[in-house]
Design a protein around this motif. Structure first.
Motif, PDB file in Angstrom:
ATOM      1  N   SER A  37       2.108  -6.782  -6.072  1.00  0.00           N
ATOM      2  CA  SER A  37       2.532  -5.392  -6.163  1.00  0.00           C
ATOM      3  C   SER A  37       3.242  -4.947  -4.701  1.00  0.00           C
ATOM      4  N   LEU A  45      -8.861   0.730   4.050  1.00  0.00           N
ATOM      5  CA  LEU A  45      -9.070   0.316   2.743  1.00  0.00           C
ATOM      6  C   LEU A  45      -7.586   0.011   1.985  1.00  0.00           C
ATOM      7  N   PHE A  46      -6.759   0.996   2.150  1.00  0.00           N
ATOM      8  CA  PHE A  46      -5.476   0.670   1.565  1.00  0.00           C
ATOM      9  C   PHE A  46      -4.657  -0.352   2.242  1.00  0.00           C
ATOM     10  N   ALA A  92       1.030  -3.579   5.594  1.00  0.00           N
ATOM     11  CA  ALA A  92      -0.343  -3.445   6.039  1.00  0.00           C
ATOM     12  C   ALA A  92      -0.504  -3.355   7.442  1.00  0.00           C
ATOM     13  N   TYR A 106      -5.644  -3.516   0.981  1.00  0.00           N
ATOM     14  CA  TYR A 106      -5.264  -3.589  -0.593  1.00  0.00           C
ATOM     15  C   TYR A 106      -3.678  -4.189  -0.422  1.00  0.00           C
ATOM     16  N   VAL A 107      -2.821  -3.501   0.267  1.00  0.00           N
ATOM     17  CA  VAL A 107      -1.611  -3.720   0.581  1.00  0.00           C
ATOM     18  C   VAL A 107      -1.408  -5.233   1.117  1.00  0.00           C
ATOM     19  N   GLN A 108      -2.331  -5.919   2.174  1.00  0.00           N
ATOM     20  CA  GLN A 108      -2.263  -6.969   2.530  1.00  0.00           C
ATOM     21  C   GLN A 108      -2.536  -7.952   1.454  1.00  0.00           C
ATOM     22  N   HIS A 130      -2.854  -7.925  -1.598  1.00  0.00           N
ATOM     23  CA  HIS A 130      -2.408  -7.772  -3.103  1.00  0.00           C
ATOM     24  C   HIS A 130      -1.139  -7.817  -3.058  1.00  0.00           C
TER      25      HIS A 130
END
Length: 331
Positions: free
Chosen positions: A224, A212-213, A231, A216-218, A220
């Protein structure tokens, strides 16, 4: 500040080098290397380089440590006495200390962190800060620089990762060729880590959170710290953790080899294909402005696609390399 960090890294490097030199235990050397990478990730966070810190933590402290352990399974835990004598280890330590001292001396000549009079803050950085919002309309200047302003460089880095993956898989082999084992021996080998209840339970709970993180990194990364490289490394770390906990056979069932090969090549082709589409639409190669009715929306779409390509290739390469080591270790 620069002097303090330089002294800290120099002392840390000397401690790690001394520990490795005085020990013939290769497992301890691998663990010390992973600890050093983790401390470097913390150092990058303190320097406000969160993008680099994420990559260092996932690749340096995580995936690279696992790959070293996989290589160690092909050799042995102890260093062969006849391979490197005591004199050779001290010579290696001297070279490492001399190199660290040279780097430290060179860093003293650099401007202090945040110095407004540094050359980079006189032209390049102000231009990026002034033009990122008008031209690309995203707040993360690092993503704008890597994905758009320096898109050619990032494309080259993707193909470097792609080439490295091909090289490793060519050396270690792609096909899975286990020696003939009886059913009970093979079953015991495949579930060699599955009887550890606590690590398996905790790890299985962490895998979906890590994934999930990674997503998010991918997706977003425009707003950020993050992007395709970070990712991809985080997602690969999650799959590798699953393979370690459940067995390499389960990991290959989750992502078969043909899927990984498509990921390795498909991500790089997606990146290059976006550039070709830009040319066909009348723009320059990797000029995403022509992908949308409004230039900024085209930039958003282009960055999303090329970052996705980066993440797919990095994930595929790291997982493929891990499985290649695991196959060789299980022969």
């Amino acid at each position: 500040m620069t002097l303090v960090f330089g002294v800290f890294l120099l002392i840390l490097l000397v401690i790690v080098a001394l520990a490795i030199v005085r020990s013939e235990d290769l497992f301890a050397a691998v663990m010390l290397s992973g600890i050093f990478s983790l401390l470097m990730a913390v150092n990058f966070f303190l320097l406000d380089a969160a993008d680099v810190a994420l990559t260092e933590a996932a690749v340096g402290a995580g995936v690279a440590t696992v790959l070293f352990l996989g290589a160690l399974a092909l050799t042995g835990q102890k260093e062969a006495p006849h391979m490197v004598g005591r004199r050779g280890r001290w010579l290696a330590l001297a070279v490492a200390v001399a190199t660290a001292g040279l780097l430290f001396y060179a860093s003293v000549q650099n401007p202090h962190i945040g110095d407004g009079g540094a050359p980079v803050h006189q032209h390049v950085a102000p231009w990026y800060l002034a033009n990122t919002l008008p031209l690309i309309d995203i707040p993360n200047v690092v993503t704008a620089v890597l994905g758009s302003f320096r898109g050619f460089d990032t494309l080259g880095e993707v193909f470097v990762v792609f080439t490295a993956g091909i090289g490793v898989m060519s050396i270690l082999g792609v096909r899975h060729t286990l020696v003939e084992l009886s059913g009970s021996e093979l079953d015991a080998r495949q579930r060699s880590l599955r009887h550890h209840v606590i690590p398996r339970t905790v790890g299985r709970g962490m895998v979906p959170l890590i994934m999930l993180f990674a997503f998010y990194v991918q997706f977003h990364g425009e707003y950020s710290p993050g992007g395709g490289f970070q990712a991809g490394a985080i997602a690969a770390a999650a799959i590798i953790l699953y393979s370690i906990l459940e067995g390499d056979d389960r990991g290959r069932e989750l992502l078969p080899e043909w899927v990984l090969r498509l990921m390795v090549a498909g991500g790089a082709l997606l990146y290059g294909g976006v550039g070709l589409v830009c040319v066909l639409l009348g723009g320059n190669f990797l000029d995403y402005s022509v992908l949308g009715e409004v230039p900024s929306s085209g930039q958003h779409l282009g960055l999303l696609l090329i970052e996705l390509g980066v993440g797919i290739t990095v994930t595929g390469v790291l997982i493929s390399v891990f499985h290649a080591f695991a196959r060789r270790a299980s022969r």
